[in-house]
Design a protein around this motif. Structure first.
Motif, PDB file in Angstrom:
ATOM      1  N   PRO A   1       0.819  -1.212   0.000  1.00  0.00           N
ATOM      2  CA  PRO A   1       0.000   0.000   0.000  1.00  0.00           C
ATOM      3  C   PRO A   1       0.856   1.266   0.000  1.00  0.00           C
ATOM      4  CG  PRO A   1      -0.120  -1.113   2.141  1.00  0.00           C
ATOM      5  CD  PRO A   1       0.742  -1.950   1.249  1.00  0.00           C
ATOM      6  N   ASP A   2       0.297   2.301  -0.598  1.00  0.00           N
ATOM      7  CA  ASP A   2       0.838   3.658  -0.523  1.00  0.00           C
ATOM      8  C   ASP A   2       2.213   3.870  -1.147  1.00  0.00           C
ATOM      9  OD1 ASP A   2      -1.503   4.436   0.823  1.00  0.00           O
ATOM     10  OD2 ASP A   2      -0.640   3.849   2.749  1.00  0.00           O
ATOM     11  N   ILE A   3       2.566   3.057  -2.144  1.00  0.00           N
ATOM     12  CA  ILE A   3       3.766   3.359  -2.934  1.00  0.00           C
ATOM     13  C   ILE A   3       3.375   3.361  -4.411  1.00  0.00           C
ATOM     14  CG2 ILE A   3       5.301   2.343  -1.199  1.00  0.00           C
ATOM     15  CD1 ILE A   3       5.931   0.147  -3.365  1.00  0.00           C
ATOM     16  N   SER A   4       4.260   3.902  -5.224  1.00  0.00           N
ATOM     17  CA  SER A   4       4.021   3.963  -6.661  1.00  0.00           C
ATOM     18  C   SER A   4       5.130   3.210  -7.390  1.00  0.00           C
ATOM     19  CB  SER A   4       3.989   5.422  -7.124  1.00  0.00           C
ATOM     20  OG  SER A   4       5.299   5.980  -7.041  1.00  0.00           O
ATOM     21  N   ASP A   5       5.063   3.236  -8.705  1.00  0.00           N
ATOM     22  CA  ASP A   5       6.098   2.597  -9.509  1.00  0.00           C
ATOM     23  C   ASP A   5       7.464   3.250  -9.276  1.00  0.00           C
ATOM     24  OD1 ASP A   5       4.612   4.729 -10.865  1.00  0.00           O
ATOM     25  OD2 ASP A   5       5.916   4.369 -12.574  1.00  0.00           O
TER      26      ASP A   5
ATOM     27  N   GLU B   1       8.818   4.160  -6.463  1.00  0.00           N
ATOM     28  CA  GLU B   1       9.474   3.501  -5.337  1.00  0.00           C
ATOM     29  C   GLU B   1       9.997   2.120  -5.734  1.00  0.00           C
ATOM     30  OE1 GLU B   1       7.316   6.834  -3.666  1.00  0.00           O
ATOM     31  OE2 GLU B   1       6.556   5.207  -4.893  1.00  0.00           O
ATOM     32  N   VAL B   2       9.314   1.447  -6.645  1.00  0.00           N
ATOM     33  CA  VAL B   2       9.803   0.158  -7.129  1.00  0.00           C
ATOM     34  C   VAL B   2      11.086   0.363  -7.942  1.00  0.00           C
ATOM     35  CG1 VAL B   2       9.273  -1.889  -8.515  1.00  0.00           C
ATOM     36  CG2 VAL B   2       7.490  -0.845  -7.098  1.00  0.00           C
ATOM     37  N   GLU B   3      11.117   1.399  -8.754  1.00  0.00           N
ATOM     38  CA  GLU B   3      12.346   1.715  -9.500  1.00  0.00           C
ATOM     39  C   GLU B   3      13.490   2.043  -8.552  1.00  0.00           C
ATOM     40  OE1 GLU B   3      11.206   4.834 -12.202  1.00  0.00           O
ATOM     41  OE2 GLU B   3      10.474   3.391 -13.688  1.00  0.00           O
ATOM     42  N   ARG B   4      13.193   2.760  -7.475  1.00  0.00           N
ATOM     43  CA  ARG B   4      14.222   3.074  -6.477  1.00  0.00           C
ATOM     44  C   ARG B   4      14.754   1.794  -5.839  1.00  0.00           C
ATOM     45  NH1 ARG B   4      17.624   5.607  -6.302  1.00  0.00           N
ATOM     46  NH2 ARG B   4      17.796   5.841  -4.052  1.00  0.00           N
ATOM     47  N   LEU B   5      13.870   0.829  -5.599  1.00  0.00           N
ATOM     48  CA  LEU B   5      14.321  -0.459  -5.071  1.00  0.00           C
ATOM     49  C   LEU B   5      15.320  -1.086  -6.040  1.00  0.00           C
ATOM     50  CD1 LEU B   5      14.319  -2.864  -3.147  1.00  0.00           C
ATOM     51  CD2 LEU B   5      12.227  -3.664  -4.287  1.00  0.00           C
ATOM     52  N   GLY B   6      15.027  -1.040  -7.333  1.00  0.00           N
ATOM     53  CA  GLY B   6      15.957  -1.567  -8.327  1.00  0.00           C
ATOM     54  C   GLY B   6      17.297  -0.857  -8.284  1.00  0.00           C
ATOM     55  N   ASP B   7      17.271   0.469  -8.173  1.00  0.00           N
ATOM     56  CA  ASP B   7      18.518   1.241  -8.085  1.00  0.00           C
ATOM     57  C   ASP B   7      19.334   0.842  -6.860  1.00  0.00           C
ATOM     58  OD1 ASP B   7      17.832   2.715 -10.379  1.00  0.00           O
ATOM     59  OD2 ASP B   7      16.967   4.368  -9.211  1.00  0.00           O
ATOM     60  N   LEU B   8      18.664   0.735  -5.720  1.00  0.00           N
ATOM     61  CA  LEU B   8      19.353   0.365  -4.482  1.00  0.00           C
ATOM     62  C   LEU B   8      19.920  -1.049  -4.570  1.00  0.00           C
ATOM     63  CD1 LEU B   8      16.779   1.856  -1.957  1.00  0.00           C
ATOM     64  CD2 LEU B   8      19.093   2.724  -2.391  1.00  0.00           C
ATOM     65  N   ALA B   9      19.150  -1.961  -5.142  1.00  0.00           N
ATOM     66  CA  ALA B   9      19.627  -3.344  -5.306  1.00  0.00           C
ATOM     67  C   ALA B   9      20.827  -3.381  -6.245  1.00  0.00           C
ATOM     68  CB  ALA B   9      18.503  -4.229  -5.830  1.00  0.00           C
TER      69      ALA B   9
ATOM     70  N   LEU C   1       3.108  -2.182 -15.722  1.00  0.00           N
ATOM     71  CA  LEU C   1       4.481  -1.940 -16.158  1.00  0.00           C
ATOM     72  C   LEU C   1       5.287  -3.227 -16.068  1.00  0.00           C
ATOM     73  CD1 LEU C   1       4.933   1.345 -14.121  1.00  0.00           C
ATOM     74  CD2 LEU C   1       4.476   1.174 -16.575  1.00  0.00           C
ATOM     75  N   GLY C   2       6.251  -3.347 -16.962  1.00  0.00           N
ATOM     76  CA  GLY C   2       7.132  -4.504 -16.945  1.00  0.00           C
ATOM     77  C   GLY C   2       8.448  -4.160 -16.284  1.00  0.00           C
TER      78      GLY C   2
ATOM     79  N   LEU D   1       8.298 -10.288 -14.654  1.00  0.00           N
ATOM     80  CA  LEU D   1       7.871  -9.622 -13.426  1.00  0.00           C
ATOM     81  C   LEU D   1       7.132  -8.357 -13.832  1.00  0.00           C
ATOM     82  CD1 LEU D   1       8.155 -10.005 -10.345  1.00  0.00           C
ATOM     83  CD2 LEU D   1      10.187  -8.566 -10.445  1.00  0.00           C
ATOM     84  N   TYR D   2       5.959  -8.182 -13.264  1.00  0.00           N
ATOM     85  CA  TYR D   2       5.090  -7.048 -13.608  1.00  0.00           C
ATOM     86  C   TYR D   2       4.751  -6.244 -12.361  1.00  0.00           C
ATOM     87  CZ  TYR D   2       4.503  -9.176 -18.159  1.00  0.00           C
ATOM     88  OH  TYR D   2       4.749  -9.709 -19.396  1.00  0.00           O
ATOM     89  N   VAL D   3       4.520  -4.954 -12.587  1.00  0.00           N
ATOM     90  CA  VAL D   3       4.126  -4.029 -11.535  1.00  0.00           C
ATOM     91  C   VAL D   3       2.851  -3.341 -11.986  1.00  0.00           C
ATOM     92  CG1 VAL D   3       4.779  -1.918 -10.293  1.00  0.00           C
ATOM     93  CG2 VAL D   3       6.528  -3.637 -10.835  1.00  0.00           C
TER      94      VAL D   3
END
Length: 145
Positions: free
Chosen positions: A35-39, A41-49, A73-74, A140-142
């Motif tokens: 809840p309460d995040i957008s795509d 924040e998912v991209e930021r997770l990828g950057d951090l990883a 989104l893919g 993997l989809y978002v």
């Protein structure tokens, strides 16, 4: 704000899932719903990883997969590999990479959860990424509301 759901699927099934989500569908049993995040924040997770597994600068930008849904989104293959690597990446005295990524992600501005919840989300997302079998043409989809 709504929620973001991350799931493994084929392209056609992902479009059907997006339609169900747009109609108010419940979380899929094997999906990660946050809840309460957008795509973003998912991209930021990828950057951090990517930084954590020494693969910064790769393509971690989510991309629209079909004009039928602008909410679906893919996840690019580089990001899928990086996320999966969080489960097995070995460091020399640097601690647990997944734990560090989760803590850093939770520390991002306006994140609606703390490090413990982030750790659970990151582990589940990494497990989804690691479980993708290229032979099944799954990805993997978002989906973000």
């Amino acid at each position: 704000m709504g929620f973001t759901e991350i799931f493994v699927s084929t392209h056609d099934a992902a479009l059907k899932r997006a339609g169900a989500l747009e109609a108010g569908g419940a979380a899929a049993p094997d999906a990660v719903r946050i809840p309460d995040i957008s795509d973003f924040e998912v991209e930021r997770l990828g950057d951090l990883a990517g930084v954590a597994v020494h693969a910064p600068g790769a393509d971690y930008e989510l991309a629209m997969v079909d004009v039928a849904s602008d909410s679906l989104l893919g996840v690019p293959s580089a990001m899928v590999r990086t996320l999966a690597e969080l489960l097995t990446y070995e460091t020399e005295g640097e601690g647990d990479v997944l734990e560090d990524v989760a803590a850093n992600w939770a520390a991002e501005e306006d994140m609606p959860f703390g490090a413990d919840q982030a750790r659970a989300y990151v582990r589940r997302i990494a497990e989804l990424a690691a479980g993708i079998d290229p032979a099944t043409k799954s990805g993997l989809y978002v989906w973000t509301s």
